[in-house]
Motif scaffolding. Structure first.
Motif, PDB file in Angstrom:
ATOM      1  N   PHE A 347      48.419  52.183  43.921  1.00 28.04           N
ATOM      2  CA  PHE A 347      48.059  50.790  43.683  1.00 28.04           C
ATOM      3  C   PHE A 347      47.553  50.572  42.252  1.00 28.04           C
ATOM      4  O   PHE A 347      47.597  49.456  41.738  1.00 28.04           O
ATOM      5  CB  PHE A 347      47.011  50.326  44.676  1.00 28.04           C
ATOM      6  CG  PHE A 347      47.476  50.337  46.104  1.00 28.04           C
ATOM      7  CD1 PHE A 347      48.635  49.666  46.478  1.00 28.04           C
ATOM      8  CD2 PHE A 347      46.784  51.036  47.076  1.00 28.04           C
ATOM      9  CE1 PHE A 347      49.080  49.684  47.787  1.00 28.04           C
ATOM     10  CE2 PHE A 347      47.225  51.053  48.382  1.00 28.04           C
ATOM     11  CZ  PHE A 347      48.374  50.384  48.741  1.00 28.04           C
ATOM     12  N   ASP A 348      47.079  51.650  41.602  1.00 26.78           N
ATOM     13  CA  ASP A 348      46.559  51.506  40.243  1.00 26.78           C
ATOM     14  C   ASP A 348      47.659  51.155  39.245  1.00 26.78           C
ATOM     15  O   ASP A 348      47.371  50.681  38.145  1.00 26.78           O
ATOM     16  CB  ASP A 348      45.877  52.809  39.801  1.00 26.78           C
ATOM     17  CG  ASP A 348      44.656  53.134  40.651  1.00 26.78           C
ATOM     18  OD1 ASP A 348      44.114  52.197  41.276  1.00 26.78           O
ATOM     19  OD2 ASP A 348      44.256  54.313  40.699  1.00 26.78           O
ATOM     20  N   ALA A 349      48.916  51.413  39.626  1.00 27.31           N
ATOM     21  CA  ALA A 349      50.030  51.119  38.722  1.00 27.31           C
ATOM     22  C   ALA A 349      50.476  49.664  38.784  1.00 27.31           C
ATOM     23  O   ALA A 349      51.351  49.251  38.020  1.00 27.31           O
ATOM     24  CB  ALA A 349      51.213  52.034  39.051  1.00 27.31           C
ATOM     25  N   LEU A 350      49.887  48.880  39.673  1.00 29.58           N
ATOM     26  CA  LEU A 350      50.277  47.476  39.793  1.00 29.58           C
ATOM     27  C   LEU A 350      49.811  46.675  38.586  1.00 29.58           C
ATOM     28  O   LEU A 350      48.814  47.028  37.938  1.00 29.58           O
ATOM     29  CB  LEU A 350      49.664  46.870  41.056  1.00 29.58           C
ATOM     30  CG  LEU A 350      50.110  47.436  42.395  1.00 29.58           C
ATOM     31  CD1 LEU A 350      49.310  46.771  43.510  1.00 29.58           C
ATOM     32  CD2 LEU A 350      51.599  47.216  42.609  1.00 29.58           C
ATOM     33  N   PRO A 351      50.492  45.565  38.286  1.00 30.33           N
ATOM     34  CA  PRO A 351      49.975  44.662  37.244  1.00 30.33           C
ATOM     35  C   PRO A 351      48.546  44.231  37.569  1.00 30.33           C
ATOM     36  O   PRO A 351      48.172  44.073  38.741  1.00 30.33           O
ATOM     37  CB  PRO A 351      50.946  43.482  37.289  1.00 30.33           C
ATOM     38  CG  PRO A 351      52.201  44.050  37.878  1.00 30.33           C
ATOM     39  CD  PRO A 351      51.763  45.103  38.854  1.00 30.33           C
ATOM     40  N   ALA A 352      47.742  44.037  36.545  1.00 30.14           N
ATOM     41  CA  ALA A 352      46.324  43.741  36.747  1.00 30.14           C
ATOM     42  C   ALA A 352      46.107  42.514  37.625  1.00 30.14           C
ATOM     43  O   ALA A 352      45.157  42.468  38.426  1.00 30.14           O
ATOM     44  CB  ALA A 352      45.642  43.551  35.391  1.00 30.14           C
ATOM     45  N   ASP A 353      46.975  41.505  37.495  1.00 33.53           N
ATOM     46  CA  ASP A 353      46.761  40.281  38.267  1.00 33.53           C
ATOM     47  C   ASP A 353      47.167  40.432  39.736  1.00 33.53           C
ATOM     48  O   ASP A 353      47.044  39.491  40.515  1.00 33.53           O
ATOM     49  CB  ASP A 353      47.507  39.104  37.642  1.00 33.53           C
ATOM     50  CG  ASP A 353      49.022  39.298  37.622  1.00 33.53           C
ATOM     51  OD1 ASP A 353      49.484  40.431  37.876  1.00 33.53           O
ATOM     52  OD2 ASP A 353      49.738  38.316  37.352  1.00 33.53           O
ATOM     53  N   GLN A 354      47.667  41.620  40.123  1.00 30.67           N
ATOM     54  CA  GLN A 354      47.985  41.879  41.527  1.00 30.67           C
ATOM     55  C   GLN A 354      47.007  42.870  42.167  1.00 30.67           C
ATOM     56  O   GLN A 354      47.244  43.351  43.273  1.00 30.67           O
ATOM     57  CB  GLN A 354      49.415  42.419  41.653  1.00 30.67           C
ATOM     58  CG  GLN A 354      50.483  41.433  41.226  1.00 30.67           C
ATOM     59  CD  GLN A 354      51.883  41.983  41.386  1.00 30.67           C
ATOM     60  OE1 GLN A 354      52.148  42.822  42.251  1.00 30.67           O
ATOM     61  NE2 GLN A 354      52.813  41.505  40.561  1.00 30.67           N
ATOM     62  N   GLN A 355      45.907  43.158  41.495  1.00 30.71           N
ATOM     63  CA  GLN A 355      44.978  44.184  41.978  1.00 30.71           C
ATOM     64  C   GLN A 355      43.676  43.606  42.500  1.00 30.71           C
ATOM     65  O   GLN A 355      42.690  44.334  42.629  1.00 30.71           O
ATOM     66  CB  GLN A 355      44.678  45.182  40.854  1.00 30.71           C
ATOM     67  CG  GLN A 355      45.871  46.022  40.453  1.00 30.71           C
ATOM     68  CD  GLN A 355      45.483  47.173  39.538  1.00 30.71           C
ATOM     69  OE1 GLN A 355      44.337  47.577  39.468  1.00 30.71           O
ATOM     70  NE2 GLN A 355      46.466  47.718  38.831  1.00 30.71           N
ATOM     71  N   ARG A 356      43.666  42.326  42.884  1.00 26.13           N
ATOM     72  CA  ARG A 356      42.412  41.715  43.358  1.00 26.13           C
ATOM     73  C   ARG A 356      42.596  41.041  44.709  1.00 26.13           C
ATOM     74  O   ARG A 356      42.315  39.854  44.878  1.00 26.13           O
ATOM     75  CB  ARG A 356      41.916  40.686  42.326  1.00 26.13           C
ATOM     76  CG  ARG A 356      41.621  41.230  40.947  1.00 26.13           C
ATOM     77  CD  ARG A 356      40.413  42.135  40.925  1.00 26.13           C
ATOM     78  NE  ARG A 356      39.196  41.409  41.318  1.00 26.13           N
ATOM     79  CZ  ARG A 356      38.008  41.984  41.439  1.00 26.13           C
ATOM     80  NH1 ARG A 356      37.892  43.285  41.250  1.00 26.13           N
ATOM     81  NH2 ARG A 356      36.960  41.267  41.782  1.00 26.13           N
ATOM     82  N   PRO A 357      43.038  41.764  45.718  1.00 29.79           N
ATOM     83  CA  PRO A 357      43.206  41.117  47.029  1.00 29.79           C
ATOM     84  C   PRO A 357      41.862  40.807  47.673  1.00 29.79           C
ATOM     85  O   PRO A 357      40.897  41.562  47.537  1.00 29.79           O
ATOM     86  CB  PRO A 357      43.962  42.180  47.839  1.00 29.79           C
ATOM     87  CG  PRO A 357      43.497  43.481  47.266  1.00 29.79           C
ATOM     88  CD  PRO A 357      43.359  43.212  45.790  1.00 29.79           C
ATOM     89  N   ASP A 358      41.791  39.674  48.353  1.00 27.92           N
ATOM     90  CA  ASP A 358      40.626  39.421  49.188  1.00 27.92           C
ATOM     91  C   ASP A 358      40.983  39.487  50.670  1.00 27.92           C
ATOM     92  O   ASP A 358      40.129  39.295  51.531  1.00 27.92           O
ATOM     93  CB  ASP A 358      39.948  38.079  48.853  1.00 27.92           C
ATOM     94  CG  ASP A 358      40.918  36.977  48.533  1.00 27.92           C
ATOM     95  OD1 ASP A 358      42.075  37.057  48.986  1.00 27.92           O
ATOM     96  OD2 ASP A 358      40.530  36.039  47.825  1.00 27.92           O
TER      97      ASP A 358
END
Length: 448
Positions: A347-358
């Motif tokens: 998951f760390d390889a995802l674009p930054a704007d896709q790394q904040r799920p709630d």
């Protein structure tokens, strides 16, 4: 109008669904009361696997032209793929009442009866379809399957008698029937024809509840293909062992093969409850800005998610490229990623704007994750504080594997191994149907 309908139908048959949709939108803009346009719109959405949109369009066509048997028949098919088998059966019967000599209508009735496990009615529907000139292979196989479920061995054999054993499905059904009915002579006569197909035959036997011959067939397959990790995983599952290294290959191969008919099978015969459960409960947990659908499959959760949170970003993850392709066609996901999520570092390889799920959905995912407690604990520590996790489990003995390769977990043991969290929801309820029996699930909503 006939030329326009024929042009659009040709586009649908060619798989050119976007231009078909564009032409239909123009047609309906000029003539919103056109039943043929609504009907073709429903068929187009059906080919896009957007069954909710297809059902709505076909319902509109039938409000304008309620005597259209073809629209009713297509709605019966859509309802079956939505998991509404009872309604599908009634709609198919209504279509047949209007046009009783259509074998395709009777076949759809037969499939609805199969989903309802009414095998006598299934055999009758396909028998009538066959008498009207329906496809002999399709109808014969369906009749044989129905009679096998009813343990009417001689009738099942009769249905198969005229079908060619060179057809893989006929060969498979013949062997399954022979093992189910202890017909050793047919087993001995048929097995030499199987060549290099032992793993597929083993899977069919497991599905029919015939584990002992399935184990034998997996061993034969592995003698020829010792590196097949998927087959080794399933063989070990049959003997009650959880194989660690083969799991990802097994999951990817199984779901690649199942993708095209996945929604129909899961929502129909298996009566899968997760989408309906999400529809009832998602609005309990707001606001939501970004949703991760881990193990998204064909995107069955996407409709309820977008209904509850129309503005939220929906990000999907799955091992199977074929399943992701089906999910893409639904058009609800901002991004889809093919990956083995059992390694949370991916998951760390995802674009930054896709790394904040709630909100993270784990719907029937942990049943394919050995040592799920440790995996989930690691994953939860990587998510933003306050992230909610919607999890379904096959409630049972912790880390016990089914013969079909799914892993049970105990919800209490799972939660005891997690980092500090709150439990917002804990429910034991039906999850799906397997071999005619209800599978009880554990539905958890946790906050990290």
């Amino acid at each position: 109008m006939l030329d326009r309908s024929a042009e659009i139908l040709t586009l649908i048959q060619q798989g050119r669904l976007s231009p078909a949709l564009a032409r239909l939108k123009l047609w309906l803009k000029k003539d919103p009361g056109s039943a043929p346009a609504w009907h073709l719109l429903g068929v187009t959405h059906l080919h896009r696997n957007d069954y909710s949109a297809a059902e709505a369009a076909l319902q509109q066509a039938l409000q304008i032209s309620p005597t259209d048997g073809y629209a009713r028949n297509n709605r019966a098919l859509v309802l079956l793929r939505l998991g509404r088998a009872g309604e599908s059966r009634r709609e198919a019967e209504a279509a047949i009442a209007r046009q009783p000599n259509e074998p395709g209508f009777l076949a759809n009735l037969g499939y609805a009866c199969e989903a309802l496990r009414d095998y006598e009615a299934m055999a009758d529907a396909f028998g009538r379809a066959l008498a009207l000139g329906g496809d002999g292979l399709e109808c014969g196989l369906a009749i044989a399957k129905a009679r096998r479920h009813l343990q009417q061995w001689s009738e099942a054999r009769s249905a198969l008698a005229s079908l060619p054993l060179t057809e893989p499905d006929v060969l498979t059904e013949t062997l399954v029937l022979a093992h189910a009915s202890a017909d050793r002579a047919t087993v001995a006569r048929t097995e030499p024809l199987c060549q290099d197909n032992w793993d597929s035959l083993a899977g069919a036997l497991v599905k029919a509840g015939l584990s002992e011959p399935a184990e034998t067939y997996y061993r034969r397959h592995l003698q020829q293909h010792p590196g097949d990790t998927s087959a080794r995983y399933l063989l070990e599952a049959l003997t009650g062992r959880v194989s660690r290294e083969a799991n990802a290959a097994y999951v990817a191969s199984v779901f690649d093969g199942a993708a095209e008919q996945f929604d129909q099978h899961l929502l129909g015969p298996l009566d899968y409850q997760a989408p309906a459960w999400l529809t009832r409960h998602l609005t309990d947990w707001v606001p939501v800005r970004q949703v991760w659908d881990i193990g998204c499959g064909t995107g069955l959760a996407a409709g309820p998610v977008k209904q509850a949170y129309p503005e939220a970003d929906l990000i999907g993850f799955d091992l199977s490229a074929a399943m992701l392709n089906q999910a893409k066609q639904k058009g609800h996901y901002r991004a889809l990623h093919q990956m083995d999520v059992r390694d949370p570092e991916v998951f760390d390889a995802l674009p930054a704007d896709q790394q904040r799920p709630d909100l993270v959905l784990l719907m029937d995912v942990l049943i394919y994750v050995p040592d799920a407690s440790r995996w989930l604990a690691n994953a939860m520590t990587r998510m933003p504080e306050g992230c909610r996790w919607v999890i379904t489990l096959e409630q049972g003995h912790h880390e016990r594997i089914h013969k079909q390769g799914r892993i049970q977990h105990d919800g209490d043991e799972l939660m005891a191994a997690l980092p500090p969290h709150r439990c917002l929801h804990d429910e034991t309820a039906p999850l799906r149907v397997e071999a005619g029996k209800t599978v009880i699930g554990r539905w958890l909503v946790l906050v990290s």
